[in-house]
Design a protein around this motif. Structure first.
Motif, PDB file in Angstrom:
ATOM      1  N   VAL A 110       0.822  -1.213   0.000  1.00 41.94           N
ATOM      2  CA  VAL A 110       0.000   0.000   0.000  1.00 41.94           C
ATOM      3  C   VAL A 110       0.860   1.271   0.000  1.00 41.94           C
ATOM      4  N   PRO A 111       1.847   1.428   0.891  1.00 43.02           N
ATOM      5  CA  PRO A 111       2.675   2.647   0.816  1.00 43.02           C
ATOM      6  C   PRO A 111       3.464   2.749  -0.489  1.00 43.02           C
ATOM      7  N   SER A 112       3.967   1.619  -0.997  1.00 45.24           N
ATOM      8  CA  SER A 112       4.730   1.661  -2.247  1.00 45.24           C
ATOM      9  C   SER A 112       3.858   2.133  -3.399  1.00 45.24           C
ATOM     10  N   THR A 113       2.605   1.710  -3.419  1.00 49.52           N
ATOM     11  CA  THR A 113       1.700   2.128  -4.490  1.00 49.52           C
ATOM     12  C   THR A 113       1.323   3.594  -4.347  1.00 49.52           C
ATOM     13  N   LEU A 114       0.964   4.014  -3.140  1.00 44.50           N
ATOM     14  CA  LEU A 114       0.534   5.398  -2.940  1.00 44.50           C
ATOM     15  C   LEU A 114       1.674   6.383  -3.200  1.00 44.50           C
ATOM     16  N   LEU A 115       2.881   6.049  -2.776  1.00 45.95           N
ATOM     17  CA  LEU A 115       4.012   6.952  -3.004  1.00 45.95           C
ATOM     18  C   LEU A 115       4.317   7.096  -4.490  1.00 45.95           C
ATOM     19  N   VAL A 116       4.256   5.996  -5.216  1.00 47.10           N
ATOM     20  CA  VAL A 116       4.514   6.059  -6.656  1.00 47.10           C
ATOM     21  C   VAL A 116       3.452   6.900  -7.352  1.00 47.10           C
ATOM     22  N   LEU A 117       2.190   6.734  -6.966  1.00 51.05           N
ATOM     23  CA  LEU A 117       1.122   7.519  -7.581  1.00 51.05           C
ATOM     24  C   LEU A 117       1.264   9.000  -7.255  1.00 51.05           C
ATOM     25  N   LEU A 118       1.571   9.313  -6.008  1.00 51.56           N
ATOM     26  CA  LEU A 118       1.672  10.708  -5.589  1.00 51.56           C
ATOM     27  C   LEU A 118       2.866  11.398  -6.250  1.00 51.56           C
ATOM     28  N   LEU A 119       4.048  10.816  -6.092  1.00 51.85           N
ATOM     29  CA  LEU A 119       5.251  11.440  -6.648  1.00 51.85           C
ATOM     30  C   LEU A 119       5.232  11.406  -8.173  1.00 51.85           C
ATOM     31  N   GLY A 120       4.726  10.314  -8.742  1.00 50.79           N
ATOM     32  CA  GLY A 120       4.651  10.236 -10.192  1.00 50.79           C
ATOM     33  C   GLY A 120       3.702  11.261 -10.779  1.00 50.79           C
ATOM     34  N   SER A 121       2.590  11.539 -10.090  1.00 48.19           N
ATOM     35  CA  SER A 121       1.658  12.561 -10.569  1.00 48.19           C
ATOM     36  C   SER A 121       2.285  13.946 -10.518  1.00 48.19           C
ATOM     37  N   PHE A 122       2.959  14.263  -9.421  1.00 40.41           N
ATOM     38  CA  PHE A 122       3.628  15.560  -9.316  1.00 40.41           C
ATOM     39  C   PHE A 122       4.665  15.731 -10.423  1.00 40.41           C
ATOM     40  N   ALA A 123       5.526  14.721 -10.563  1.00 44.21           N
ATOM     41  CA  ALA A 123       6.593  14.824 -11.557  1.00 44.21           C
ATOM     42  C   ALA A 123       6.043  14.816 -12.974  1.00 44.21           C
ATOM     43  N   GLY A 124       5.012  14.002 -13.238  1.00 49.56           N
ATOM     44  CA  GLY A 124       4.420  13.978 -14.573  1.00 49.56           C
ATOM     45  C   GLY A 124       3.835  15.321 -14.953  1.00 49.56           C
ATOM     46  N   TYR A 125       3.171  15.988 -14.013  1.00 55.25           N
ATOM     47  CA  TYR A 125       2.616  17.317 -14.288  1.00 55.25           C
ATOM     48  C   TYR A 125       3.728  18.335 -14.524  1.00 55.25           C
ATOM     49  N   ALA A 126       4.788  18.235 -13.732  1.00 54.73           N
ATOM     50  CA  ALA A 126       5.890  19.187 -13.893  1.00 54.73           C
ATOM     51  C   ALA A 126       6.558  19.029 -15.255  1.00 54.73           C
ATOM     52  N   PHE A 127       6.810  17.796 -15.661  1.00 52.48           N
ATOM     53  CA  PHE A 127       7.453  17.582 -16.962  1.00 52.48           C
ATOM     54  C   PHE A 127       6.524  17.926 -18.121  1.00 52.48           C
ATOM     55  N   ALA A 128       5.232  17.858 -17.917  1.00 55.39           N
ATOM     56  CA  ALA A 128       4.291  18.123 -19.005  1.00 55.39           C
ATOM     57  C   ALA A 128       3.990  19.607 -19.174  1.00 55.39           C
ATOM     58  N   TRP A 129       3.858  20.367 -18.059  1.00 53.26           N
ATOM     59  CA  TRP A 129       3.302  21.711 -18.184  1.00 53.26           C
ATOM     60  C   TRP A 129       4.112  22.803 -17.492  1.00 53.26           C
ATOM     61  N   LEU A 130       5.137  22.451 -16.758  1.00 50.88           N
ATOM     62  CA  LEU A 130       5.935  23.491 -16.098  1.00 50.88           C
ATOM     63  C   LEU A 130       7.242  23.701 -16.855  1.00 50.88           C
ATOM     64  N   GLU A 131       7.670  24.940 -16.919  1.00 50.33           N
ATOM     65  CA  GLU A 131       8.927  25.284 -17.569  1.00 50.33           C
ATOM     66  C   GLU A 131      10.011  25.445 -16.506  1.00 50.33           C
ATOM     67  N   PHE A 132      11.099  24.700 -16.645  1.00 49.42           N
ATOM     68  CA  PHE A 132      12.231  24.848 -15.741  1.00 49.42           C
ATOM     69  C   PHE A 132      13.493  24.440 -16.502  1.00 49.42           C
ATOM     70  N   PRO A 133      14.653  24.905 -16.078  1.00 52.05           N
ATOM     71  CA  PRO A 133      15.888  24.647 -16.824  1.00 52.05           C
ATOM     72  C   PRO A 133      16.191  23.145 -16.921  1.00 52.05           C
ATOM     73  N   GLY A 134      16.531  22.726 -18.132  1.00 55.45           N
ATOM     74  CA  GLY A 134      16.914  21.334 -18.348  1.00 55.45           C
ATOM     75  C   GLY A 134      15.776  20.355 -18.261  1.00 55.45           C
ATOM     76  N   ARG A 135      14.538  20.796 -18.503  1.00 57.78           N
ATOM     77  CA  ARG A 135      13.382  19.892 -18.352  1.00 57.78           C
ATOM     78  C   ARG A 135      13.486  18.695 -19.277  1.00 57.78           C
ATOM     79  N   ASP A 136      13.809  18.926 -20.535  1.00 52.60           N
ATOM     80  CA  ASP A 136      13.870  17.823 -21.495  1.00 52.60           C
ATOM     81  C   ASP A 136      14.999  16.858 -21.165  1.00 52.60           C
TER      82      ASP A 136
END
Length: 306
Positions: A110-136
């Motif tokens: 349960v913690p392994s699944t929830l952590l992956v979903l939470l952190l993966g969602s944050f990082a996926g949104y950042a890589f998709a729609w936020l601009e920051f140096p060296g994103r690609d």
């Protein structure tokens, strides 16, 4: 209506009249189409039954006594249903090792699944729609981590966990599964979030939505099917894992996969414990899958359409 549109419509009507109505299908053609459709259905049903055969055999074996299991195969139950008994499950529930291992598996999965979903969602949104140096370049690094096999990290991570006191702990297993589940989660969710129309996000920003509100009220609801699909996969991977659990988990309270492996006797298998234990460990992922079946199908179809 313009003259060009009138001429085009007239040509279409003339072509339709010249072509005439479509030729009716012959009786043989209709019969062949129905037979083909019926054959496909029969094939799919047989394939499904063949796929379920090992599961049915495991269930029937778990409901037979050890002596009956040693005497004949599980199909003997079909002609002698009196062999069915719940005695094995009674012994299983009385086995502290198995029941404790189920709890340990839940505390890891349960913690392994929830952590992956939470952190993966944050990082996926950042890589998709936020601009920051060296994103690609950072995203290329995440993609490169997808090809790193788990076996490569076993020795260095073991030394690291031993140095910081995480070896043979539940937290260590959770961190290992989270670290190796994040690259795929970020890759999947970033590609899914990137398909959200930019106009929708811009409209939300014009209404005064910040990044947190935009993420929680716009992106997450739209990405629900993909997140549910990822959660199912991550849950199944962690629940059925044996390699990581065998190395990093606490030997005094191992997960169910390791506990069942330890039930193998020196000169034979402890079938009266292994069969019901294996079936119980299989029922939990099935319940999770069917509970989120609609979201899983939506995520798969959405990915296929995109």
């Amino acid at each position: 209506m313009s003259s060009s549109a009138t001429r085009t419509r007239a040509r279409t009507e003339v072509s339709t009249e010249l072509a005439g109505p479509p030729a009716p299908r012959t009786l043989a053609a209709r019969a062949a189409a129905r037979a083909a459709g019926g054959a496909v259905r029969v094939f799919l049903v047989l394939a499904g039954l063949f796929w379920l055969l090992p599961t049915v055999g495991l269930l029937l074996s778990s409901l037979r006594s050890p002596s009956d299991i040693a005497a004949s195969g599980w199909w003997r139950v079909l002609t002698a249903p009196a062999q069915l008994t719940t005695e094995n499950y009674t012994h299983l529930l009385a086995n502290d090792t198995i029941t404790g291992s189920l709890l340990s598996t839940v505390l890891i999965t349960v913690p392994s699944t929830l952590l992956v979903l939470l952190l993966g969602s944050f990082a996926g949104y950042a890589f998709a729609w936020l601009e920051f140096p060296g994103r690609d370049w950072w995203f290329l690094g995440v993609v490169a981590l997808l090809v790193v096999p788990v076996q490569v990290a076993l020795v260095p991570v073991s030394k690291l966990f031993g140095a910081v006191g995480l070896f043979e702990t539940t937290l260590g297993v959770v961190l290992f599964h989270t670290a190796f589940g994040l690259p795929f989660a970020i890759f999947l969710l970033r590609n899914f979030f990137a398909e959200i129309p930019r106009e929708l996000l811009e409209a939300a920003r014009l209404d005064g939505a910040g990044e947190v509100r935009l993420f929680t009220q716009v992106v997450l609801p739209l990405g629900g099917p993909a997140i549910a699909s990822l959660g199912i996969f991550q849950f199944l991977w962690v629940w059925n894992d044996m390699l990581i659990a065998l190395i990093f988990a606490d030997s005094q309270s191992p997960p169910i996969t390791v506990a069942l492996q330890q039930q193998v006797r020196q000169f034979g298998n402890n079938v009266d414990v292994l069969a019901p234990g294996a079936f119980v460990s299989m029922v939990v992922p099935l319940v999770v899958f069917f509970a989120f079946q609609r979201q899983f199908a939506s995520g798969v179809m959405a990915g296929a359409v995109k």
